[in-house]
Design a protein around this motif. Structure first.
Motif, PDB file in Angstrom:
ATOM      1  N   LEU A 145      -0.666  -5.191  -5.236  1.00  0.00           N
ATOM      2  CA  LEU A 145      -1.476  -4.051  -4.816  1.00  0.00           C
ATOM      3  C   LEU A 145      -1.724  -4.095  -3.313  1.00  0.00           C
ATOM      4  O   LEU A 145      -1.683  -3.075  -2.632  1.00  0.00           O
ATOM      5  N   ALA A 146      -1.946  -5.297  -2.786  1.00  0.00           N
ATOM      6  CA  ALA A 146      -2.153  -5.439  -1.337  1.00  0.00           C
ATOM      7  C   ALA A 146      -0.917  -4.988  -0.571  1.00  0.00           C
ATOM      8  O   ALA A 146      -1.031  -4.341   0.476  1.00  0.00           O
ATOM      9  N   GLN A 147       0.276  -5.295  -1.099  1.00  0.00           N
ATOM     10  CA  GLN A 147       1.510  -4.853  -0.433  1.00  0.00           C
ATOM     11  C   GLN A 147       1.624  -3.333  -0.479  1.00  0.00           C
ATOM     12  O   GLN A 147       1.983  -2.691   0.504  1.00  0.00           O
ATOM     13  N   THR A 148       1.309  -2.749  -1.631  1.00  0.00           N
ATOM     14  CA  THR A 148       1.375  -1.296  -1.777  1.00  0.00           C
ATOM     15  C   THR A 148       0.362  -0.612  -0.861  1.00  0.00           C
ATOM     16  O   THR A 148       0.627   0.452  -0.296  1.00  0.00           O
ATOM     17  N   SER A 149      -0.804  -1.243  -0.687  1.00  0.00           N
ATOM     18  CA  SER A 149      -1.895  -0.637   0.087  1.00  0.00           C
ATOM     19  C   SER A 149      -1.704  -0.735   1.590  1.00  0.00           C
ATOM     20  O   SER A 149      -2.424  -0.076   2.340  1.00  0.00           O
ATOM     21  N   ARG A 150      -0.766  -1.536   2.040  1.00  0.00           N
ATOM     22  CA  ARG A 150      -0.657  -1.755   3.489  1.00  0.00           C
ATOM     23  C   ARG A 150      -0.340  -0.471   4.243  1.00  0.00           C
ATOM     24  O   ARG A 150      -0.772  -0.300   5.383  1.00  0.00           O
ATOM     25  N   PHE A 151       0.386   0.461   3.626  1.00  0.00           N
ATOM     26  CA  PHE A 151       0.692   1.728   4.287  1.00  0.00           C
ATOM     27  C   PHE A 151      -0.569   2.581   4.402  1.00  0.00           C
ATOM     28  O   PHE A 151      -0.755   3.301   5.385  1.00  0.00           O
ATOM     29  N   VAL A 152      -1.433   2.497   3.392  1.00  0.00           N
ATOM     30  CA  VAL A 152      -2.701   3.231   3.439  1.00  0.00           C
ATOM     31  C   VAL A 152      -3.598   2.630   4.521  1.00  0.00           C
ATOM     32  O   VAL A 152      -4.228   3.351   5.296  1.00  0.00           O
ATOM     33  N   GLU A 153      -3.649   1.307   4.577  1.00  0.00           N
ATOM     34  CA  GLU A 153      -4.443   0.633   5.612  1.00  0.00           C
ATOM     35  C   GLU A 153      -3.947   1.000   6.999  1.00  0.00           C
ATOM     36  O   GLU A 153      -4.747   1.227   7.917  1.00  0.00           O
ATOM     37  N   GLU A 154      -2.629   1.067   7.155  1.00  0.00           N
ATOM     38  CA  GLU A 154      -2.064   1.412   8.461  1.00  0.00           C
ATOM     39  C   GLU A 154      -2.449   2.833   8.857  1.00  0.00           C
ATOM     40  O   GLU A 154      -2.811   3.100  10.009  1.00  0.00           O
ATOM     41  N   ALA A 155      -2.392   3.756   7.898  1.00  0.00           N
ATOM     42  CA  ALA A 155      -2.790   5.142   8.182  1.00  0.00           C
ATOM     43  C   ALA A 155      -4.264   5.206   8.572  1.00  0.00           C
ATOM     44  O   ALA A 155      -4.639   5.947   9.491  1.00  0.00           O
ATOM     45  N   ALA A 156      -5.096   4.423   7.892  1.00  0.00           N
ATOM     46  CA  ALA A 156      -6.523   4.388   8.229  1.00  0.00           C
ATOM     47  C   ALA A 156      -6.728   3.821   9.625  1.00  0.00           C
ATOM     48  O   ALA A 156      -7.535   4.349  10.409  1.00  0.00           O
ATOM     49  N   ALA A 157      -6.021   2.751   9.956  1.00  0.00           N
ATOM     50  CA  ALA A 157      -6.155   2.144  11.288  1.00  0.00           C
ATOM     51  C   ALA A 157      -5.736   3.123  12.379  1.00  0.00           C
ATOM     52  O   ALA A 157      -6.403   3.248  13.414  1.00  0.00           O
ATOM     53  N   VAL A 180       2.589   1.950 -10.954  1.00  0.00           N
ATOM     54  CA  VAL A 180       1.377   1.382 -11.542  1.00  0.00           C
ATOM     55  C   VAL A 180       0.250   1.293 -10.523  1.00  0.00           C
ATOM     56  O   VAL A 180      -0.909   1.567 -10.839  1.00  0.00           O
ATOM     57  N   LEU A 181       0.556   0.918  -9.303  1.00  0.00           N
ATOM     58  CA  LEU A 181      -0.482   0.522  -8.352  1.00  0.00           C
ATOM     59  C   LEU A 181      -0.925   1.613  -7.386  1.00  0.00           C
ATOM     60  O   LEU A 181      -2.002   1.515  -6.808  1.00  0.00           O
ATOM     61  N   SER A 182      -0.127   2.650  -7.184  1.00  0.00           N
ATOM     62  CA  SER A 182      -0.483   3.669  -6.186  1.00  0.00           C
ATOM     63  C   SER A 182      -1.211   4.831  -6.849  1.00  0.00           C
ATOM     64  O   SER A 182      -0.683   5.914  -6.968  1.00  0.00           O
ATOM     65  N   LEU A 183      -2.446   4.574  -7.273  1.00  0.00           N
ATOM     66  CA  LEU A 183      -3.164   5.580  -8.049  1.00  0.00           C
ATOM     67  C   LEU A 183      -4.229   6.358  -7.287  1.00  0.00           C
ATOM     68  O   LEU A 183      -4.479   7.504  -7.591  1.00  0.00           O
ATOM     69  N   ALA A 184      -4.901   5.744  -6.363  1.00  0.00           N
ATOM     70  CA  ALA A 184      -6.080   6.403  -5.805  1.00  0.00           C
ATOM     71  C   ALA A 184      -5.879   6.887  -4.375  1.00  0.00           C
ATOM     72  O   ALA A 184      -5.974   8.075  -4.089  1.00  0.00           O
ATOM     73  N   LEU A 185      -5.612   5.981  -3.452  1.00  0.00           N
ATOM     74  CA  LEU A 185      -5.534   6.328  -2.042  1.00  0.00           C
ATOM     75  C   LEU A 185      -4.084   6.430  -1.589  1.00  0.00           C
ATOM     76  O   LEU A 185      -3.250   5.614  -1.975  1.00  0.00           O
ATOM     77  N   THR A 186      -3.793   7.436  -0.763  1.00  0.00           N
ATOM     78  CA  THR A 186      -2.458   7.594  -0.194  1.00  0.00           C
ATOM     79  C   THR A 186      -2.580   7.621   1.322  1.00  0.00           C
ATOM     80  O   THR A 186      -3.636   8.001   1.860  1.00  0.00           O
ATOM     81  N   PRO A 187      -1.511   7.231   2.044  1.00  0.00           N
ATOM     82  CA  PRO A 187      -1.585   7.276   3.514  1.00  0.00           C
ATOM     83  C   PRO A 187      -1.941   8.667   4.035  1.00  0.00           C
ATOM     84  O   PRO A 187      -2.813   8.817   4.901  1.00  0.00           O
ATOM     85  N   GLY A 188      -1.283   9.700   3.502  1.00  0.00           N
ATOM     86  CA  GLY A 188      -1.558  11.057   3.965  1.00  0.00           C
ATOM     87  C   GLY A 188      -2.971  11.507   3.666  1.00  0.00           C
ATOM     88  O   GLY A 188      -3.631  12.129   4.499  1.00  0.00           O
ATOM     89  N   GLY A 189      -3.450  11.179   2.463  1.00  0.00           N
ATOM     90  CA  GLY A 189      -4.804  11.573   2.077  1.00  0.00           C
ATOM     91  C   GLY A 189      -5.865  10.910   2.929  1.00  0.00           C
ATOM     92  O   GLY A 189      -6.828  11.555   3.365  1.00  0.00           O
ATOM     93  N   VAL A 190      -5.697   9.604   3.188  1.00  0.00           N
ATOM     94  CA  VAL A 190      -6.671   8.879   4.006  1.00  0.00           C
ATOM     95  C   VAL A 190      -6.621   9.362   5.452  1.00  0.00           C
ATOM     96  O   VAL A 190      -7.659   9.601   6.071  1.00  0.00           O
ATOM     97  N   THR A 231     -12.640  -3.307  11.177  1.00  0.00           N
ATOM     98  CA  THR A 231     -13.379  -2.264  10.466  1.00  0.00           C
ATOM     99  C   THR A 231     -12.586  -1.773   9.254  1.00  0.00           C
ATOM    100  O   THR A 231     -13.130  -1.644   8.146  1.00  0.00           O
ATOM    101  N   VAL A 232     -11.313  -1.485   9.458  1.00  0.00           N
ATOM    102  CA  VAL A 232     -10.481  -0.980   8.363  1.00  0.00           C
ATOM    103  C   VAL A 232     -10.329  -2.030   7.264  1.00  0.00           C
ATOM    104  O   VAL A 232     -10.502  -1.738   6.078  1.00  0.00           O
ATOM    105  N   LEU A 233     -10.026  -3.259   7.650  1.00  0.00           N
ATOM    106  CA  LEU A 233      -9.842  -4.306   6.631  1.00  0.00           C
ATOM    107  C   LEU A 233     -11.135  -4.595   5.883  1.00  0.00           C
ATOM    108  O   LEU A 233     -11.120  -4.850   4.672  1.00  0.00           O
ATOM    109  N   ALA A 234     -12.271  -4.543   6.577  1.00  0.00           N
ATOM    110  CA  ALA A 234     -13.557  -4.751   5.900  1.00  0.00           C
ATOM    111  C   ALA A 234     -13.819  -3.636   4.888  1.00  0.00           C
ATOM    112  O   ALA A 234     -14.286  -3.895   3.768  1.00  0.00           O
TER     113      ALA A 234
END
Length: 196
Positions: A122-134, A61-71, A153-156
């Protein structure tokens, strides 16, 4: 950039069918009343196939837009010397332009409005994407992934996208990409209140 082959297109179609079924069922029945078996029946796949794509119904349900690899790949491809926030904005807006008119993404936006408790998941699901961005931002500017500037910067930037999703009313008002840009503009202006 080469077009994906038939196998990749079939895999993506299966992934999208599972996501669409999961989001639709969550809206119809509520998150607690939906099982993986329900999603599989709606999508026409087996549980084994489901778990080849997703670890849980929440992820579907929640992993629709951003992925760690894509970011990560998107940030790595941005011009050298570009400011980190500008790079994040470019990657986010490019991806949201691709999905803004996707009915499943729009349904998920309505689902999050109806069930705000899902934001925590959603925040839990997104943490891998945030980590990839960082990691990508740290590499770009030659700092540690745990550097305060990198993390802030990433969290903002992610807070700005969450704000855009929160304010988005699919089919009415401002579009998702415009809202992301408005939120990013507010960040870059130091969060000064808008003039009347």
């Amino acid at each position: 950039m080469t077009e994906p082959g038939l196998r990749e297109r079939k895999k993506e179609a299966t992934r999208q069918a599972i996501r669409a079924a999961a989001v639709a069922l969550y809206r119809e029945r509520g998150p607690q009343a939906v099982t993986v078996d329900d999603i599989c029946a709606r999508a026409g796949v087996s549980p084994r196939t489901f778990f080849n794509y997703f670890d849980s119904k929440e992820e579907a349900v929640l992993s629709l837009a951003l992925t760690p690899g894509g970011v990560g790949a998107g940030l790595a491809a941005r011009p050298a010397g570009e400011r980190p926030m500008a790079s994040l904005r470019a990657v986010f807006t490019q991806r949201f332009e691709q999905v803004e008119n996707d009915p499943t993404v729009q349904e998920r936006a309505l689902l999050l409005r109806e069930h705000p408790d899902l934001w925590a998941r959603l925040a839990q699901t997104s943490r891998f994407v945030e980590e990839a961005a960082a990691e990508a931002i740290a590499e770009r500017i030659g700092r540690s992934v745990d550097d305060v500037y990198v993390r802030m910067t990433v969290l903002a930037a992610f807070a700005a996208t969450r704000t855009a999703f929160t304010c988005w009313h699919p089919g009415a008002g401002m579009g998702l990409v415009a809202l992301v840009n408005q939120a990013m503009d507010a960040l870059e202006a130091g969060l000064e209140p808008p003039r009347a």
